[in-house]
Design an enzyme around this catalytic site. Structure first.
Site, PDB file in Angstrom:
ATOM      1  CG  ASP A 108       0.427  -0.927   8.201  1.00 28.32           C
ATOM      2  OD1 ASP A 108       0.580  -1.894   8.967  1.00 28.32           O
ATOM      3  OD2 ASP A 108       1.327  -0.531   7.430  1.00 28.32           O
ATOM      4  CE  LYS A 153       0.988   1.259   4.406  1.00 31.85           C
ATOM      5  NZ  LYS A 153       1.826   2.441   4.709  1.00 31.85           N
ATOM      6  N   GLY A 169       3.989  -1.309   4.064  1.00 28.23           N
ATOM      7  CA  GLY A 169       3.126  -2.238   4.795  1.00 28.23           C
ATOM      8  C   GLY A 169       3.268  -3.691   4.405  1.00 28.23           C
TER       9      GLY A 169
END
Length: 273
Positions: free
Chosen positions: A138, A14, A102
């Site tokens: 996250d 991401k 992430g």
């Protein structure tokens, strides 16, 4: 219980579009607001039923002990509540580490989804996200894996309408590793005058003037190469360029595919992510 002997998923990375650190929390974490957007840089994660639980990896070297790997931790969390057989897990690491992308969180979240599907656990989205929230701020994003406005620790979400598919996203990963802990040390929390949830609705060409990443000032101060890469993306025609998360990766959003061969000397370049 319907189980395939061989199981494989392809966790994706991401990027953060904007990142505002808004307050220091009593628990030592920070409140923030950001937009998570999934991109097409993938790891490969596979598992088979085995006599005992094991983990191995290839590709990019993963630091740390195996027992602290997020996939192993995800397995143990789920196994606390559900009957799971031992698995032989193999991760081919392609998503850069220490990049603000992430990757570790994605691996854990996709592994939880794989366990749910293969062993018919019938977990709700909320249940899977709650496992993820124990693994990283996250991590829960990757359960639904769609653009969201994230707030609190970055683990609470609101859906947003954001489609960048008509643009070209290029990501550059300099040969650097930025520690999240070090990045946070250079931050002075401050409430935003206008929520990122509203700023993201502006025309993309206006993002450059309004949407920022609070980590950039301190991180680029320590690693000037990151700032050079960002400037190079703008010089190549990016409508918007930013460091992702706490770095070290930098992405640019272009109307057409740019020529960035000159940047390959400054890091790995991923096109059309």
């Amino acid at each position: 219980m319907a189980v395939n002997k061989f199981m494989i998923v392809f966790p994706n990375a991401k990027i953060n579009i904007g990142l505002n650190i808004t307050a220091k929390r009593p628990d030592g974490y920070h409140n923030l607001e950001t937009v998570f957007y999934p991109v097409k840089i993938n790891d490969a994660l596979e598992a088979i039923i085995a006599p005992q639980l094991s983990f191995a990896s290839s590709g990019i070297t993963i630091p740390g002990d195996i027992e602290n790997n997020l996939c192993i931790k995800a397995y143990e969390f789920v196994k606390t509540d559900h009957d799971l057989p031992p698995l032989k897990i193999h991760l081919h690491k392609h998503i850069p580490i220490g990049a603000g992308l992430g990757g570790g969180s994605a691996d854990a979240a996709f592994f939880i989804k794989l366990l749910d599907q293969q062993f018919e656990l019938n977990l709700t989205v909320e249940a899977m996200q709650n496992y993820c929230r124990q693994l990283g701020a996250d991590c829960a994003f990757f359960i639904e894996n769609k653009p969201v406005y994230a707030f609190d620790k970055g683990d609470q979400f609101e859906s947003i309408e954001l489609d960048l598919s008509k643009y070209v996203i290029v990501l550059v990963m300099p040969p650097l590793h930025v520690s999240s802990a070090d990045a946070f040390r250079g931050i002075k929390p401050e409430l935003s005058t206008v929520s990122l949830k509203e700023l993201i609705k502006l025309p993309l060409a206006e993002w450059k003037e309004h949407i920022k990443n609070d980590f950039e000032k301190s991180v680029i101060g320590k690693f000037p190469l990151i700032g050079e890469v960002k400037q190079s993306l703008y010089e190549a025609g990016a409508l918007y360029a930013s460091m992702s998360g706490s770095g070290a990766s930098v992405f640019g959003i272009f109307e057409t595919l740019p020529s960035l061969q000159h940047l390959e000397a400054k890091g790995s370049v991923f096109y059309n992510v």
